[in-house]
Design a protein around this motif. Structure first.
Motif, PDB file in Angstrom:
ATOM      1  N   GLN A   4       0.674  -1.061   0.020  1.00  0.00           N
ATOM      2  CA  GLN A   4       0.062   0.052   0.036  1.00  0.00           C
ATOM      3  C   GLN A   4       0.994   1.194   0.042  1.00  0.00           C
ATOM      4  N   VAL A   5       2.106   1.086   0.796  1.00  0.00           N
ATOM      5  CA  VAL A   5       2.960   2.441   0.808  1.00  0.00           C
ATOM      6  C   VAL A   5       3.545   2.524  -0.586  1.00  0.00           C
ATOM      7  N   ARG A   6       3.842   1.417  -1.425  1.00  0.00           N
ATOM      8  CA  ARG A   6       4.390   1.609  -2.633  1.00  0.00           C
ATOM      9  C   ARG A   6       3.430   2.112  -3.840  1.00  0.00           C
ATOM     10  N   ARG A   7       2.152   1.662  -3.532  1.00  0.00           N
ATOM     11  CA  ARG A   7       0.977   2.359  -4.380  1.00  0.00           C
ATOM     12  C   ARG A   7       0.802   3.576  -4.456  1.00  0.00           C
ATOM     13  N   ASN A   8       0.848   4.192  -3.044  1.00  0.00           N
ATOM     14  CA  ASN A   8       0.759   5.461  -2.710  1.00  0.00           C
ATOM     15  C   ASN A   8       1.934   6.667  -3.141  1.00  0.00           C
ATOM     16  N   MET A   9       3.035   5.964  -3.402  1.00  0.00           N
ATOM     17  CA  MET A   9       4.174   6.907  -3.670  1.00  0.00           C
ATOM     18  C   MET A   9       4.150   7.483  -4.943  1.00  0.00           C
ATOM     19  N   PRO A  10       4.360   8.755  -4.927  1.00  0.00           N
ATOM     20  CA  PRO A  10       4.078   9.838  -6.040  1.00  0.00           C
ATOM     21  C   PRO A  10       5.437   9.600  -7.042  1.00  0.00           C
ATOM     22  N   LEU A  11       5.299   8.816  -8.126  1.00  0.00           N
ATOM     23  CA  LEU A  11       6.301   8.611  -9.149  1.00  0.00           C
ATOM     24  C   LEU A  11       6.389   9.147 -10.441  1.00  0.00           C
ATOM     25  N   PHE A  12       5.008   9.191 -11.040  1.00  0.00           N
ATOM     26  CA  PHE A  12       5.012   9.452 -12.071  1.00  0.00           C
ATOM     27  C   PHE A  12       4.386  10.974 -12.770  1.00  0.00           C
ATOM     28  N   PRO A  13       5.284  11.417 -13.541  1.00  0.00           N
ATOM     29  CA  PRO A  13       4.867  12.904 -13.943  1.00  0.00           C
ATOM     30  C   PRO A  13       3.751  12.739 -14.978  1.00  0.00           C
ATOM     31  N   ILE A  14       3.221  13.906 -15.309  1.00  0.00           N
ATOM     32  CA  ILE A  14       1.894  13.803 -16.070  1.00  0.00           C
ATOM     33  C   ILE A  14       2.027  13.464 -17.545  1.00  0.00           C
ATOM     34  N   GLY A  15       3.199  13.608 -18.032  1.00  0.00           N
ATOM     35  CA  GLY A  15       3.669  13.047 -19.513  1.00  0.00           C
ATOM     36  C   GLY A  15       3.433  11.207 -19.418  1.00  0.00           C
ATOM     37  N   ILE A  16       3.861  10.841 -18.252  1.00  0.00           N
ATOM     38  CA  ILE A  16       3.639   9.227 -18.115  1.00  0.00           C
ATOM     39  C   ILE A  16       2.228   8.822 -17.971  1.00  0.00           C
ATOM     40  N   ILE A  17       1.556   9.764 -17.323  1.00  0.00           N
ATOM     41  CA  ILE A  17       0.230   9.713 -17.060  1.00  0.00           C
ATOM     42  C   ILE A  17      -0.651   9.474 -18.220  1.00  0.00           C
ATOM     43  N   LYS A  18      -0.485  10.578 -18.977  1.00  0.00           N
ATOM     44  CA  LYS A  18      -0.902  10.539 -20.337  1.00  0.00           C
ATOM     45  C   LYS A  18      -0.951   9.350 -21.191  1.00  0.00           C
TER      46      LYS A  18
END
Length: 129
Positions: A4-18
């Motif tokens: 759960q900690v790993r899943r909540n870690m902010p990792l991705f910028p908006i370009g990857i999210i797109k």
């Protein structure tokens, strides 16, 4: 470190999210403005998204495709947060080829029997192009 900690870690910028969600940056920002997602911010004030944010964006996209508006999506998310079970959303899909053929046969039979035009001529026009 837990999953759960790993899943909540902010990792991705908006370009990857797109790329992951096939949403535009404007759509992602719009969902943030409407309180549907809350990405973390870097020191440079850039949005950083977690795996959970990606899942939520994909769920938003799916609900929108099924005809749920933003207010409905917000209500669904609030129900889930409170632990209330969300009813399964079923929406009518396009008729299958078999359904169309069955309707065609039924309509043609009834139209011929009563000497009137078919009620579903618009749906059947794709067979006669």
């Amino acid at each position: 470190m837990g999953d759960q900690v790993r899943r909540n870690m902010p990792l991705f910028p908006i370009g990857i999210i797109k790329q992951l969600t096939e949403l535009s940056a404007r759509q992602v920002r719009y969902y943030e403005e409407n309180g549907l997602i809350t990405p973390a911010r870097s020191e440079g004030n850039r949005r950083l998204f977690s795996f959970n944010d990606v899942d939520r964006l994909l769920e938003i996209k799916s609900l929108l495709e099924r005809g749920v508006n933003l207010a409905g999506i917000r209500e669904i998310f609030e129900m889930k947060e409170r632990g209330i079970s969300v009813p399964n959303l079923h929406y009518k899909t396009e008729p299958s080829e078999g359904d169309i053929h069955k309707n065609l046969k039924k309509e043609l039979y009834q139209a011929g029997r009563f000497g009137k035009t078919s009620l579903i001529q618009g749906e059947l026009s794709r067979f006669f192009n």
